[in-house]
Design an enzyme around this catalytic site. Structure first.
Site, PDB file in Angstrom:
ATOM      1  N   LYS A  56       1.510   5.634  -0.572  1.00  0.00           N
ATOM      2  CA  LYS A  56       2.232   6.427  -1.572  1.00  0.00           C
ATOM      3  C   LYS A  56       3.226   7.408  -0.947  1.00  0.00           C
ATOM      4  CE  LYS A  56       1.443   5.145  -4.885  1.00  0.00           C
ATOM      5  NZ  LYS A  56       1.928   3.790  -5.327  1.00  0.00           N
ATOM      6  N   GLY A  78       6.455   6.345  -0.051  1.00  0.00           N
ATOM      7  CA  GLY A  78       7.798   5.751  -0.102  1.00  0.00           C
ATOM      8  C   GLY A  78       7.874   4.427   0.643  1.00  0.00           C
ATOM      9  N   HIS A 136      -0.317   0.241   6.557  1.00  0.00           N
ATOM     10  CA  HIS A 136      -0.808   1.612   6.358  1.00  0.00           C
ATOM     11  C   HIS A 136      -1.835   1.963   7.435  1.00  0.00           C
ATOM     12  CE1 HIS A 136       1.163   2.015   2.549  1.00  0.00           C
ATOM     13  NE2 HIS A 136       0.363   1.215   1.885  1.00  0.00           N
ATOM     14  N   SER A 155       0.695  10.919  -6.657  1.00  0.00           N
ATOM     15  CA  SER A 155       1.087   9.512  -6.746  1.00  0.00           C
ATOM     16  C   SER A 155      -0.114   8.586  -6.533  1.00  0.00           C
ATOM     17  CB  SER A 155       2.169   9.232  -5.703  1.00  0.00           C
ATOM     18  OG  SER A 155       2.617   7.912  -5.802  1.00  0.00           O
TER      19      SER A 155
END
Length: 328
Positions: free
Chosen positions: A66, A68, A141, A171
């Protein structure tokens, strides 16, 4: 390398989190050393991911969730391949695969709504990466210690994006409501976030591990807030970093293509095909919701802001990381 062990993520907060997620959201484990939070299936993929063959001309986009990620992926893809490339309309997960996806889903995961070659189905993303022609564009990630060993020897291009944790938390909350069937309120979620029990936590070590490497010539460190403030200059920066000569017109076209308005309507990138939770709370929520800077001011209470401040200053003690410390 130190021996690695996996332990269940435990404690009262974890019990509370699990109680309020849909069944398909699996248990989490923490990898030691480092207490790195990942999905329970990571153990079966750890060695394969560590031994993944990295190529010099790979381009990786790495973020905490979250922050971008999708935005930077699409921008990077357009810079690398050209905005008119015939595959621009392909789903992002096919042309910019999610490195650890297969270690986030049950090996028997099925969804009859998906085609047999859908990247969301077990094993497909790994196959896509194995068969991609160069230059490969890959998203992750994962925390630094869990990335392929060859990352640090081969030194492919890595673009790391960070974002204000207060906005990340908001977000992530809506993401969890939409995709993971999270039933409780934001106030509980803030506690989970600050306890660093969410997938790919801990938040600060994720960022700082790349912040410390930001001067390496194969790493570009970008902030979400810079992208919001001046997308044109970030497109140019990414192009320079990747050694791509773009005309002023191409930079403008890519920035326009990657504007929030364009991205949220673009079926190839807006992730609206991802299986959503089937409950009232998730209805009508978009994967690309607002993409704003400072939206946390509309959601966090004074007490929560104070908790964020204490957590931030505790983790940034002794660091030269200068951002996200603006607490009045």
């Amino acid at each position: 390398m130190a021996s690695v062990s996996w332990r269940p993520v435990e404690g009262p907060l974890v019990k509370e989190l699990k109680k309020n997620l849909s069944k398909s959201c699996r248990d989490l484990v923490e990898v030691h050393p480092g207490r790195l939070v990942v999905y329970i299936y990571h153990k079966d993929w750890y060695q394969r991911q560590l031994d993944f063959s990295v190529k010099k001309d790979d381009v990786w986009v790495i973020t905490y969730p979250k922050s971008g990620t999708t935005w930077m992926q699409e921008m990077t893809w357009c810079v690398v391949m050209g905005i008119h490339h015939q595959q621009t309309s392909l789903p992002l997960m096919k042309r910019f695969p999610f490195f650890e996806w297969d270690s986030m889903i049950a090996p028997d995961f099925m969804d009859e709504k998906l085609c047999a070659d859908d990247p969301c189905l077990p094993g497909n993303t790994w196959k896509i990466m194995a068969n991609m022609s160069s230059p490969r564009t890959i998203k992750s990630h994962l925390q630094v210690p869990l990335l392929p060993k060859q990352m640090w020897e081969v030194k492919p291009k890595i673009i790391y994006v960070c974002r204000d944790p207060r906005d990340v938390c908001i977000s992530y909350y809506f993401h969890y409501v939409k995709l993971n069937g999270y039933k409780k309120e934001l106030s509980d979620f803030v506690e989970f976030f600050l306890a660093d029990i969410m997938p790919f936590a801990p938040f600060w070590s994720h960022i700082l591990d790349f912040w410390r490497r930001r001067d390496q010539e194969n790493i570009l460190f970008v902030r979400f807030e810079d992208m919001k403030e001046d997308l044109l200059s970030v497109v140019q920066k990414v192009a320079d970093f990747l050694g791509k000569q773009l005309s002023a017109e191409e930079v403008i076209r890519i920035a326009d293509h990657c504007s929030f308005g364009s991205m949220s309507k673009n079926k190839a990138v807006n992730n609206e095909t991802l299986p959503a939770a089937e409950n009232e709370k998730a209805k009508g929520l978009k994967f690309m919701r607002k993409g704003k800077v400072g939206d946390w001011k509309n959601h966090l209470t004074d007490t929560q802001i104070k908790a964020f401040k204490e957590w931030t200053f505790k983790h940034l003690e002794g660091s030269d990381f200068p951002y996200y410390q603006d607490y009045e």
